[in-house]
Write a protein that holds these residues in place. Sequence first.
Motif, mmCIF file in Angstrom:
data_model
loop_
_atom_site.group_PDB
_atom_site.id
_atom_site.type_symbol
_atom_site.label_atom_id
_atom_site.label_comp_id
_atom_site.label_asym_id
_atom_site.label_seq_id
_atom_site.Cartn_x
_atom_site.Cartn_y
_atom_site.Cartn_z
ATOM 1 N N ASN A 1 -26.867 -65.214 -42.065
ATOM 2 C CA ASN A 1 -27.774 -63.794 -41.232
ATOM 3 C C ASN A 1 -27.675 -62.511 -40.936
ATOM 4 O OD1 ASN A 1 -29.787 -65.763 -40.735
ATOM 5 N ND2 ASN A 1 -29.365 -65.814 -38.276
ATOM 6 N N VAL A 2 -27.924 -61.785 -41.400
ATOM 7 C CA VAL A 2 -27.073 -60.498 -41.227
ATOM 8 C C VAL A 2 -28.940 -59.282 -40.354
ATOM 9 C CG1 VAL A 2 -26.801 -58.202 -42.740
ATOM 10 C CG2 VAL A 2 -25.661 -60.684 -42.647
ATOM 11 N N ALA A 3 -28.513 -59.165 -39.278
ATOM 12 C CA ALA A 3 -29.605 -57.738 -39.170
ATOM 13 C C ALA A 3 -29.782 -56.794 -40.376
ATOM 14 C CB ALA A 3 -28.783 -57.746 -37.476
ATOM 15 N N PRO A 4 -31.118 -56.634 -40.372
ATOM 16 C CA PRO A 4 -31.594 -55.319 -41.429
ATOM 17 C C PRO A 4 -31.195 -54.113 -40.532
ATOM 18 C CG PRO A 4 -33.588 -56.209 -41.004
ATOM 19 C CD PRO A 4 -32.055 -57.007 -39.833
ATOM 20 N N ASN A 5 -31.698 -53.285 -40.715
ATOM 21 C CA ASN A 5 -32.104 -51.443 -40.345
ATOM 22 C C ASN A 5 -32.885 -51.578 -39.081
ATOM 23 O OD1 ASN A 5 -31.091 -50.315 -42.936
ATOM 24 N ND2 ASN A 5 -30.338 -49.649 -41.425
ATOM 25 N N ASN A 6 -32.990 -50.872 -37.978
ATOM 26 C CA ASN A 6 -33.838 -51.874 -37.288
ATOM 27 C C ASN A 6 -34.117 -52.788 -36.934
ATOM 28 O OD1 ASN A 6 -35.445 -50.792 -39.734
ATOM 29 N ND2 ASN A 6 -37.806 -52.118 -38.473
ATOM 30 N N SER A 7 -33.838 -53.795 -36.919
ATOM 31 C CA SER A 7 -33.620 -54.741 -35.805
ATOM 32 C C SER A 7 -33.834 -54.463 -34.191
ATOM 33 C CB SER A 7 -32.758 -55.387 -36.087
ATOM 34 O OG SER A 7 -32.101 -56.347 -35.757
ATOM 35 N N PHE A 8 -34.902 -55.531 -33.886
ATOM 36 C CA PHE A 8 -35.340 -55.752 -32.800
ATOM 37 C C PHE A 8 -34.215 -56.738 -32.585
ATOM 38 C CE2 PHE A 8 -37.378 -58.666 -29.064
ATOM 39 C CZ PHE A 8 -37.808 -57.340 -28.601
ATOM 40 N N PHE A 9 -32.745 -56.415 -31.450
ATOM 41 C CA PHE A 9 -31.559 -56.967 -30.750
ATOM 42 C C PHE A 9 -31.231 -57.953 -31.441
ATOM 43 C CE2 PHE A 9 -34.725 -55.387 -26.928
ATOM 44 C CZ PHE A 9 -34.664 -55.025 -26.245
ATOM 45 N N ALA B 1 -29.647 -43.106 -39.907
ATOM 46 C CA ALA B 1 -29.111 -44.662 -40.043
ATOM 47 C C ALA B 1 -28.469 -45.210 -41.333
ATOM 48 C CB ALA B 1 -29.204 -46.112 -39.268
ATOM 49 N N ASP B 2 -27.100 -45.300 -41.565
ATOM 50 C CA ASP B 2 -27.651 -46.047 -43.732
ATOM 51 C C ASP B 2 -27.828 -46.910 -43.557
ATOM 52 O OD1 ASP B 2 -25.258 -43.773 -43.228
ATOM 53 O OD2 ASP B 2 -23.337 -44.995 -43.053
ATOM 54 N N PRO B 3 -28.778 -47.161 -44.441
ATOM 55 C CA PRO B 3 -29.173 -48.315 -44.914
ATOM 56 C C PRO B 3 -28.617 -49.267 -45.253
ATOM 57 C CG PRO B 3 -29.114 -46.153 -46.949
ATOM 58 C CD PRO B 3 -28.947 -45.483 -45.232
ATOM 59 N N ILE B 4 -28.914 -50.663 -45.430
ATOM 60 C CA ILE B 4 -28.622 -51.798 -45.190
ATOM 61 C C ILE B 4 -28.645 -52.319 -47.142
ATOM 62 C CG2 ILE B 4 -27.787 -53.832 -44.491
ATOM 63 C CD1 ILE B 4 -27.814 -53.177 -41.432
ATOM 64 N N TYR B 5 -28.692 -52.173 -47.782
ATOM 65 C CA TYR B 5 -28.537 -53.123 -49.175
ATOM 66 C C TYR B 5 -28.419 -54.443 -49.256
ATOM 67 C CZ TYR B 5 -27.255 -47.690 -50.317
ATOM 68 O OH TYR B 5 -28.547 -46.163 -49.892
ATOM 69 N N VAL B 6 -29.331 -55.079 -50.006
ATOM 70 C CA VAL B 6 -28.847 -56.031 -50.318
ATOM 71 C C VAL B 6 -27.740 -56.275 -51.074
ATOM 72 C CG1 VAL B 6 -30.159 -58.294 -52.616
ATOM 73 C CG2 VAL B 6 -31.482 -56.682 -50.862
ATOM 74 N N SER B 7 -26.803 -55.646 -51.993
ATOM 75 C CA SER B 7 -25.567 -55.906 -52.528
ATOM 76 C C SER B 7 -24.766 -55.801 -51.567
ATOM 77 C CB SER B 7 -25.454 -54.462 -53.827
ATOM 78 O OG SER B 7 -25.254 -53.502 -52.954
ATOM 79 N N THR B 8 -25.097 -54.785 -50.269
ATOM 80 C CA THR B 8 -23.850 -55.091 -49.651
ATOM 81 C C THR B 8 -24.429 -56.444 -48.430
ATOM 82 O OG1 THR B 8 -25.193 -53.449 -47.756
ATOM 83 C CG2 THR B 8 -23.876 -52.695 -48.888
ATOM 84 N N VAL B 9 -25.246 -56.857 -48.370
ATOM 85 C CA VAL B 9 -25.444 -58.531 -48.032
ATOM 86 C C VAL B 9 -24.496 -59.723 -48.710
ATOM 87 C CG1 VAL B 9 -27.489 -59.835 -47.089
ATOM 88 C CG2 VAL B 9 -27.869 -56.933 -46.408
#
Length: 777
Positions: A66-74, A110-118
């Motif tokens: 599990n990794v929280a994406p951008n604008n994750s709910f809590f 907010a810096d975008p979270i990429y699939v590559s960084t996940v």
Amino acid sequence: MKMKIKINSRFLTGLLWLVMMAACSTTKHLPEDELLYIGTPSPKIEGYNPEDEGEATLEEVQGALNVAPNNSFFGSPNLRIPFPLGLWVYNRFERYEKGIGKWIFKKLAADPIYVSTVNPETRTKVASNLLRENGFFQGNVTVKVDTAKNPKKAKLLYTIHTGQRYKLDSIYYVGFFGKADSLIHKTYQDRILKKEDAFSVNKLDEERNRLIELFRNNGYYYYRSDFITFLADTLIRPGYVNLKIVQKQNIPEDGLRKYYIGKTDINLIGYNGEQPEDSLNFHNFTIHYAGEKPGIRYGVLRRRFLYRSGETYSQVRQDYTQQALSRLGVFKFNDFKYTPRPGKDTLDISVNAMFDLPYDSELELNVTTKSTKQTGPGAKFNLSKKNFKRMGASLNLELSGSYEWQTSSTVDGESSVMNSYELGAALSLNFPRLILPWIRNRVDPFRFPSETNFKIYAEQLNRARYFKMLSFGGTVSYSFQPKRSIKHTVTPLHLAFNTLQNRTARFDSIANANPMLFHSLDDQFIPSLTYTVTYDNSYRKKKNQIWWENSLTSAGNVTSMIYAAFGQKFSTKDKKLLGTPFAQFLKYSSEVRFLHNISEKQQVAARLMGGVIWAYGNKTIAPYSEQFYVGGANSIRAFTVRSIGPGRFHPANNASYSYVDETGDIKLEANLEYRFRILSNFLGGNLNGATFLDAGNVWLMRKDEARPEAEFSLHNFFDSIAVGTGVGLRYDLSFLILRLDFGIALHVPYETGKSGYYNIPRFKDGMGIHFAIGYPF
């Protein structure tokens, strides 16, 4: 008919801003070879057999995925807030290098979270390894990158295939030297690994650590964990592991040598960094200190060391010694260094201990609201002098006070204000050991914490327009733990004195109308002794944990026996101590708590508690301060403190004694709570939720004409139980738990004018909100 509409310009500006931001793309400035990560749905689980009891492993695996994406709910890996403001700002203002645009970018983007960084490929490898480390040797985790809805956005769809979980079959200890092999067989019942247990790398490490501790407790100071390895064979029996625990060959000579304690040197460093200049030596035990004399008495320090020169080295004795030094509360730190004598089997010990600041203080502020319609601020101040008289004891001064005023517009039908205040002071001296004349050996007979506490106190209570009460007394108490799970507390002396002052005519008239209630406030001595035993197995971290405490108090009986020795009957009434009648009663209370860990994120907690106090002989009414009550943040949370009972009695709001708290001689209470995780890693802690059900009441032992149906009776017993439910939030920071509970009353034991079991006249009348620290039980 005309209608005039006025539109706020700021509202229009804000609405236009939102529309503009919504029109922005969250992928406009993505690099060509990147995908925006938008979440991870719950993974698909295949091949799992619930009989394998691998829920904890599955939770650990999902945690790795599990990794929280951008604008994750809590912090949720799947739930997202529909307005990705941070990404909108990033794409709209990323090009600005100065000015207001740059400021907006720095503050809101907010810096975008990429699939590559996940990095899903690495995560699947880690998760697959977790499966194998917990016995799912055929398990693996795969991932699919889902771009079906948008070619620039991707969800990660994981599949967890567990396969069969392997269990342990035969277990052998191979290659250990003679003494080690003997120790293993002698402690075979304590082994961590057992046949038919699920295979777990963590369990292997626990068993290795057990062996290391076993050897080090028997003198083998240099025996290390890398001396032991494991050989596993899964081919002999399908689904099972044949395990060999093997001592490696070519271990250094020091690792197989048994060591003994030599001399001990302690360097006492002042809290300002003063270095030792002088020393005091006795039997290979030397204290180096600064100043004219050691900052702590020699005997106090020596008793904390659970070994003597010439004894076999023991890791557990070293740990207990360090804990004993820490429990003194005198040192900021203590470091142990062991030095072997060249070519010999002797270890010399050097300890560096730095004194902590000599004083400590704490201020606590609160606001109290009572069922008596009074509210007001309170404060508590504590000042501690550490290492009092160089004895390693703590001298504590506690000052407390509160002021309350009536919140209703009238009191007893009169337009006035009834103010009250409480003032208190206590002085205590606490020793981190047992102070008893027959304990003269070098240490207490218990390796776990023990304490001796001497305390004197005084409290002044003012009930405006009624009375003042002065209470003072003192206690001597001892607590000790012969085992980690058992704690005994003995208070052989508790002498309290309560006296009413400045009784008004109004109070006397009420007392005449209700003598049984107000006799509990009479002038009296309360000489008592108490014994409490507590069982707690939570240190084992089992799935089911139990905490059970029983307490028995006897008051006035020793004093009555002294009277009997001089010819007066034990049951004689009106016996006095220093000219004042003393209380005579027996009080027993019991509380058991049960915690069932469904998983790491879910628990069921239950509590059952009860108590009874029987006043007899010299005083047939128990002192007010000793009576039981229910309600409040740690009891029945739908009600305020002391607002229920006794029995089915409830004073009317306009009754002449409605301001008196509701207490009783018998108490029964039960609580059930389901606790669950809402969000993990929320602002540095875990956000947990709870639903609960509370029930209970207090009763009188004897009938009181002024309080009908207040005595205990099996008739209408269940109707006399107050019941409440509710929900709560807990913010767990590991070192601190903040709790907010919202209680809802379901049933009160007295008549309310409403029929049926749910007899709360109005919903708002049955609401209770409590903010507290820590769990209720």
